[in-house]
Write an enzyme that holds these catalytic residues in place. Structure first.
Site, PDB file in Angstrom:
ATOM      1  N   ASP A  14      59.385  76.844  32.259  1.00 33.60           N
ATOM      2  CA  ASP A  14      60.663  76.913  32.619  1.00 33.60           C
ATOM      3  C   ASP A  14      60.757  77.343  34.193  1.00 33.60           C
ATOM      4  OD1 ASP A  14      61.308  76.748  30.102  1.00 33.60           O
ATOM      5  OD2 ASP A  14      61.042  78.872  29.659  1.00 33.60           O
ATOM      6  N   ASN A  39      58.267  70.676  22.079  1.00 30.55           N
ATOM      7  CA  ASN A  39      58.558  72.143  22.355  1.00 30.55           C
ATOM      8  C   ASN A  39      59.391  72.196  23.770  1.00 30.55           C
ATOM      9  OD1 ASN A  39      55.897  71.664  23.471  1.00 30.55           O
ATOM     10  ND2 ASN A  39      55.021  73.411  22.890  1.00 30.55           N
ATOM     11  N   GLY A  41      61.571  71.279  27.323  1.00 26.86           N
ATOM     12  CA  GLY A  41      62.704  71.119  27.587  1.00 26.86           C
ATOM     13  C   GLY A  41      62.917  70.807  28.927  1.00 26.86           C
ATOM     14  N   HIS A  42      63.624  69.840  29.184  1.00 30.54           N
ATOM     15  CA  HIS A  42      63.895  69.631  30.899  1.00 30.54           C
ATOM     16  C   HIS A  42      65.272  69.049  30.744  1.00 30.54           C
ATOM     17  CE1 HIS A  42      62.491  66.358  34.208  1.00 30.54           C
ATOM     18  NE2 HIS A  42      63.685  67.310  34.533  1.00 30.54           N
ATOM     19  N   THR A  43      66.216  69.949  31.529  1.00 32.43           N
ATOM     20  CA  THR A  43      67.599  69.350  31.659  1.00 32.43           C
ATOM     21  C   THR A  43      67.824  68.696  32.810  1.00 32.43           C
ATOM     22  OG1 THR A  43      68.172  71.600  30.443  1.00 32.43           O
ATOM     23  CG2 THR A  43      70.002  70.493  31.224  1.00 32.43           C
ATOM     24  N   ARG A 141      40.206  68.136  12.843  1.00 29.28           N
ATOM     25  CA  ARG A 141      39.450  66.656  12.541  1.00 29.28           C
ATOM     26  C   ARG A 141      40.193  66.154  11.348  1.00 29.28           C
ATOM     27  NH1 ARG A 141      33.503  68.250  13.898  1.00 29.28           N
ATOM     28  NH2 ARG A 141      34.065  69.734  12.285  1.00 29.28           N
ATOM     29  N   GLY A 300      67.540  77.571  23.355  1.00 28.27           N
ATOM     30  CA  GLY A 300      68.733  78.545  23.719  1.00 28.27           C
ATOM     31  C   GLY A 300      68.591  79.879  23.804  1.00 28.27           C
ATOM     32  N   SER A 394      62.779  75.757  46.768  1.00 23.46           N
ATOM     33  CA  SER A 394      64.151  75.364  45.953  1.00 23.46           C
ATOM     34  C   SER A 394      65.296  76.445  46.153  1.00 23.46           C
ATOM     35  CB  SER A 394      63.838  75.031  44.632  1.00 23.46           C
ATOM     36  OG  SER A 394      64.954  74.715  44.073  1.00 23.46           O
ATOM     37  N   THR A 395      66.302  75.952  46.795  1.00 25.07           N
ATOM     38  CA  THR A 395      67.550  76.910  47.009  1.00 25.07           C
ATOM     39  C   THR A 395      68.759  76.551  46.255  1.00 25.07           C
ATOM     40  OG1 THR A 395      68.038  75.716  48.989  1.00 25.07           O
ATOM     41  CG2 THR A 395      66.636  77.643  49.345  1.00 25.07           C
ATOM     42  N   GLY A 396      68.650  75.701  45.075  1.00 23.12           N
ATOM     43  CA  GLY A 396      69.770  75.419  44.585  1.00 23.12           C
ATOM     44  C   GLY A 396      69.245  74.268  43.575  1.00 23.12           C
TER      45      GLY A 396
HETATM   46  P1  IMP Z   1      55.113  76.902  20.648  1.00 23.93           P
HETATM   47  O1  IMP Z   1      54.615  76.195  21.791  1.00 23.93           O
HETATM   48  O2  IMP Z   1      56.456  76.358  19.985  1.00 23.93           O
HETATM   49  O3  IMP Z   1      53.732  77.223  19.613  1.00 23.93           O
HETATM   50  O4  IMP Z   1      55.387  78.322  20.975  1.00 23.93           O
HETATM   51  C1  IMP Z   1      54.192  79.166  21.688  1.00 23.93           C
HETATM   52  C2  IMP Z   1      54.804  80.059  22.713  1.00 23.93           C
HETATM   53  O5  IMP Z   1      54.946  79.218  23.746  1.00 23.93           O
HETATM   54  C3  IMP Z   1      56.166  80.690  22.555  1.00 23.93           C
HETATM   55  O6  IMP Z   1      56.248  81.862  23.215  1.00 23.93           O
HETATM   56  C4  IMP Z   1      57.112  79.838  23.101  1.00 23.93           C
HETATM   57  O7  IMP Z   1      58.309  80.577  23.402  1.00 23.93           O
HETATM   58  C5  IMP Z   1      56.316  79.232  24.432  1.00 23.93           C
HETATM   59  N1  IMP Z   1      56.882  78.012  24.862  1.00 23.93           N
HETATM   60  C6  IMP Z   1      56.491  76.803  23.979  1.00 23.93           C
HETATM   61  N2  IMP Z   1      56.970  75.886  24.964  1.00 23.93           N
HETATM   62  C7  IMP Z   1      57.859  76.403  26.069  1.00 23.93           C
HETATM   63  C8  IMP Z   1      58.432  75.914  27.252  1.00 23.93           C
HETATM   64  O8  IMP Z   1      58.720  74.731  27.232  1.00 23.93           O
HETATM   65  N3  IMP Z   1      58.784  76.860  28.274  1.00 23.93           N
HETATM   66  C9  IMP Z   1      58.723  78.216  27.779  1.00 23.93           C
HETATM   67  N4  IMP Z   1      58.107  78.598  26.782  1.00 23.93           N
HETATM   68  C10 IMP Z   1      57.686  77.683  26.027  1.00 23.93           C
END
Ligand code: IMP
Length: 405
Positions: A14, A39, A41-43, A141, A300, A394-396
């Site tokens: 993040d 996992n 996330g890029h808004t 495997r 979130g 980056s400033t914004g």
């Molecule tokens: P997992 O990747 O779902 O197995 O989560 C393992 C740890 O990585 C947890 O603490 C998640 O919050 C963190 N995590 C996984 N993906 C991200 C991400 O894109 N940004 C920040 N934390 C992440």
């Protein structure tokens, strides 16, 4: 001449990688993901509509850029299908420019059940998307891979073996419901159109592009401190989020990575559980969370906030051979009277250096000399301490709210 660039996070994810990835991706032949899964996330804003990309490389926003999901990524067919459909609805085309490795380990519904039930007990604070269990099966495997969809007999055999094993875990160890093997096979086959359209030998493609002197961008997900080997184990994700992951996750040697841009916030955040020595529990922490809109893009969840940890950042620069740092969200720190950075640890406690705050707006400043002198001092100190050039600040959130040095 071509130049291949890697962009990755230097903290716990993040860091604001998206903005710089977006800016650079329009100039390259292809953007490639090499680890993680949905996992991440890029808004982003597409045609005025806010969208979150979890799997698709951000190059997809530029119609002439190719996008690759490499073998190092664990693949949820459901998430991929949903994301592709959402983007197609906004007018984006995937035809002849989107490629997914046949070697990607699949995330099955039983991986998600295992991830969720385990996290209730072991409390890492995972994203609950089945990422860890899927990587476990890859290393053991026994994974079902994307390419297996092309051979019904092999697919059936592998799913039977894997889901039977998952069911034993779920029923005997966790007292949960088992998954119906036929349902799992039908679900996978309901996504066969993804295999037909996008499954390929991505290493072969990359080999051809490198030979043809095309420029590539490697897009990291999560961050260095979540790396399975070099992060805050066991509070980590299950992939190699560091520079070495590019080679294993795409199948190209390290000499093809010309530039490594490490992204760090001007402070620190973390979602999920695990150590965070510079975490703030006071009004300063609240101010960072509020001003920085620190909520996870995937789940979130509110992000924990704290001072910048230069001891960890210096190590991250070394781990990844970072050539350039991009410092993000400087403007979030505009209102502090004092700013601290951790410079070492004594008896496991952070030792801080204190800076005067600049207490004025840096929003949108695009020339280093126009920053308040205190902000310049802060940046120069970080640069000297970690021994790596801070080439971008980056400033914004907008593209033009960036200092190029
Ligand atoms: P997992 O990747 O779902 O197995 O989560 C393992 C740890 O990585 C947890 O603490 C998640 O919050 C963190 N995590 C996984 N993906 C991200 C991400 O894109 N940004 C920040 N934390 C992440």
């Amino acid at each position: 001449m071509s130049s291949n660039t890697l962009i990755l996070g230097l903290q716990w994810g993040d860091e604001g990688k998206g903005k710089i990835v977006d800016a650079l991706s329009k100039e390259v032949h292809a953007v490639c993901r090499f680890q993680g899964g949905h996992n991440a996330g890029h808004t982003i804003k597409v045609n005025g509509k806010q969208t979150v990309l979890h799997l698709t490389p951000s190059g997809i926003l530029h119609p002439n850029v190719n996008c690759v999901i490499g073998n190092g990524v664990v693949l949820s067919l459901e998430a991929l299908d949903k994301e592709i459909n959402g983007l197609i609805d906004t007018g984006i085309s995937f035809d002849n420019r989107f490629y997914v490795s046949s070697g990607c380990a699949l995330i099955l519904p039983s991986h998600i059940s295992i991830d969720k039930i385990r996290d209730k007990k072991e409390s890492i604070g995972t994203t609950g998307r089945g990422i860890g269990p899927s990587y476990e099966d890859k290393i053991a495997r026994r994974a079902v891979r994307f390419g297996d969809i092309g051979n019904q007999d092999i697919l059936r055999q592998k799913v039977e073996l894997l889901v039977s094993y998952h069911n034993r875990l779920l029923v005997e160890l966790y007292n949960e419901k088992p998954h119906d093997i036929e349902d799992v096979i039908s679900e996978i086959m309901s996504y066969k159109h993804l295999y037909d359209k996008y499954c390929t030998d991505t290493q072969g493609l990359i080999y051809d592009w490198v030979k043809d002197d095309k420029s590539l961008l490697f897009e990291g997900a999560q961050g260095t401190l979540l790396d399975i080997d070099h992060g805050t184990y066991p509070y980590v994700t299950s992939s190699s989020t560091t520079a070495g992951g590019v080679s294993t996750g795409l199948g190209l040697g390290p000499k093809y990575i010309d530039r490594i841009i490490g992204i760090s916030k001007a402070y620190c955040t973390r979602v999920g559980e695990g150590p965070f020595p510079t975490e703030l529990f006071d009004d300063n922490g609240k101010m960072l969370a509020e001003k920085g809109h620190e909520f996870g893009a995937t789940t979130g969840r509110p992000r924990r906030c704290g001072w910048l940890d230069l001891f960890a950042l210096k190590k991250a620069v070394f781990t990844n051979s970072v050539t350039d740092i991009c410092l993000t969200k400087l403007d979030v720190m505009d209102e502090f009277s004092e700013i601290k950075v951790c410079v070492e640890y004594q008896n496991e406690e952070p030792v801080y250096k204190t800076f005067r705050g600049w207490d004025s707006s840096t929003v949108g400043i695009s020339a280093f000399e126009n920053l308040p002198i205190q902000a310049q001092e802060y940046i120069n100190f970080i640069e000297d301490f970690v021994g790596c050039r801070i080439s971008y600040v980056s400033t914004g959130p907008s593209r033009n709210q960036t200092i190029h040095r």
